[in-house]
Design an enzyme around this catalytic site. Structure first.
Site, PDB file in Angstrom:
ATOM      1  N   ASP A   1       0.852  -1.178   0.000  1.00  0.00           N
ATOM      2  CA  ASP A   1       0.000   0.000   0.000  1.00  0.00           C
ATOM      3  C   ASP A   1       0.893   1.234   0.000  1.00  0.00           C
ATOM      4  OD1 ASP A   1      -2.101   1.839   0.383  1.00  0.00           O
ATOM      5  OD2 ASP A   1      -2.028   1.609   2.561  1.00  0.00           O
TER       6      ASP A   1
ATOM      7  N   GLU B   1      -0.981  11.007   1.004  1.00  0.00           N
ATOM      8  CA  GLU B   1      -2.310  10.405   1.055  1.00  0.00           C
ATOM      9  C   GLU B   1      -2.647   9.904   2.445  1.00  0.00           C
ATOM     10  OE1 GLU B   1      -5.234   7.008   0.790  1.00  0.00           O
ATOM     11  OE2 GLU B   1      -3.179   7.056   1.524  1.00  0.00           O
ATOM     12  N   GLU B   2      -1.643   9.326   3.115  1.00  0.00           N
ATOM     13  CA  GLU B   2      -1.893   8.663   4.391  1.00  0.00           C
ATOM     14  C   GLU B   2      -2.266   9.625   5.516  1.00  0.00           C
ATOM     15  OE1 GLU B   2      -2.312   5.646   4.666  1.00  0.00           O
ATOM     16  OE2 GLU B   2      -1.038   4.492   3.326  1.00  0.00           O
TER      17      GLU B   2
ATOM     18  N   ASP C   1      -5.578   1.925  -5.415  1.00  0.00           N
ATOM     19  CA  ASP C   1      -5.186   1.858  -4.012  1.00  0.00           C
ATOM     20  C   ASP C   1      -5.656   0.535  -3.423  1.00  0.00           C
ATOM     21  OD1 ASP C   1      -4.175   2.631  -1.543  1.00  0.00           O
ATOM     22  OD2 ASP C   1      -5.240   4.541  -1.480  1.00  0.00           O
TER      23      ASP C   1
ATOM     24  N   HIS D   1      -1.877  -2.185   6.324  1.00  0.00           N
ATOM     25  CA  HIS D   1      -1.203  -1.332   7.307  1.00  0.00           C
ATOM     26  C   HIS D   1      -0.532  -2.161   8.405  1.00  0.00           C
ATOM     27  CE1 HIS D   1      -2.821   2.966   6.446  1.00  0.00           C
ATOM     28  NE2 HIS D   1      -2.545   2.303   5.329  1.00  0.00           N
TER      29      HIS D   1
END
Length: 331
Positions: free
Chosen positions: A170, A202-203, A225, A305
């Site tokens: 990711d 983005e995160e 994504d 994640h």
């Protein structure tokens, strides 16, 4: 099952780059672009390639940044304090091995855990990074400064010849998919203007996508994504069953009419596809605020994640095939 793109994906995954510090991964991607392909880097760090022409404007986005830790200070005992960048379970921190990125290169570090012999139950908010320094002065001599950053050390596993597992899939698989599609369509006479956008930050709130869309008109947006599976919320969506249309999450709901167009093109081209609902958000959600139709086109990722993120090798190839069809095939 060795595929010619796996080494490229691993190289991208092993390149460190948290939100706001995407410079190394951006350079890797620039080096992978078609020879002599014009590109630009905007003021916030997004990498942008424009091809094609026409009245319709389409954007494909993939984010370059990954979760990690930002160094916030150096304690007198030589350990480092930090701030989490991006959302992840605090349990990942205990006993983790880290790569600290400094101006002079990288250092090894660890976050220890109090052993059960001594009571265990270490408060998460008191954790620090141990780099082997015995004092603040020694840590400074090792080259560590505030605003350096750390990522979890990465190990690559290929599981059953069908899946690859490594931290930062990711969204490095998304970054690579855009590169692969660009190579496939660069010489096509596209009837639309297409933006390939590798976004930053983005995160921590889709910042790069917001910056890009504030300056560019877009009619259709596809964020490439991750789709966090596999839970009661996400139903039967799983790695190995094809790309996923991420039609609803915490940030937005995709365009139903655009979904139907994608499904029809996938069926005509015998591309397996899944449709699902998950949590989190993608760069595509920003497009809704800019009056664009959007559908995030994802891969199902197990253990998102975490240090064991995991996708299907075949799903990646079908993703590239689907994106290529969407750009080339007429409606």
């Amino acid at each position: 099952m060795q595929k010619d793109w796996i080494n490229e994906l691993v190289d991208l995954c092993l390149t460190a780059g948290i939100s706001g510090r995407e410079e190394m991964i951006r350079q890797k991607i620039i080096n992978m672009l078609p020879k002599d392909m014009p590109y630009k880097v905007d003021n916030v760090g997004n990498l942008i390639v424009e091809i094609g022409s026409g009245k319709e404007f389409v954007a494909l986005m993939a984010h370059m940044d990954e979760i990690g830790l930002l160094i916030t200070g150096i304690k007198q005992d030589g350990t480092l304090t930090f701030k989490k960048i991006g959302g992840f379970d605090d349990r990942l921190l205990l006993g983790s091995h880290l790569q600290i990125i400094t101006q002079n290169g990288s250092l090894d570090g660890v976050i220890g855990a109090i052993p059960p012999h001594l009571g265990g139950n270490q408060p998460i908010d008191n954790l620090t990074i141990d780099i082997g320094a015995k004092s603040k002065e020694e840590a400074i001599k090792m080259g560590v400064k505030v605003l350096d950053y750390a990522v979890f050390k990465k190990h690559v596993s290929v599981l059953n010849g069908k899946y690859i597992s490594v931290r930062s899939l990711d969204d490095r698989f998304g970054c690579l998919s855009l590169v692969k599609v660009l190579h496939k369509v660069k010489n096509e006479n596209l009837d639309k203007k297409v933006f390939f956008v590798w976004t930053v930050q983005e995160e921590i709130g889709l910042k790069g996508a917001k910056a890009f869309l504030s300056c560019h008109k877009v009619d259709i947006c596809y964020a490439i994504d991750s789709f966090a599976c596999c839970s009661q919320l996400t139903g039967d969506v799983a790695p190995g069953n094809g790309p996923v249309l991420r039609m609803a999450d915490n940030s937005a709901i995709g365009s139903y009419s655009l979904m139907m167009e994608i499904l029809q093109k996938a069926e005509r081209n015998h591309i397996p596809i899944q449709v699902g609902v998950t949590g989190g958000g993608t760069d595509s959600s920003v497009a809704v605020d800019s009056n664009a139709r959007m559908v995030p086109i994802s891969l199902a990722v197990k253990y998102l994640h975490s240090n064991a993120e995991y996708i299907s090798l075949d799903d990646f190839e079908k993703l590239v095939e689907l994106l290529t069809v969407l750009l080339i095939e007429k409606s």
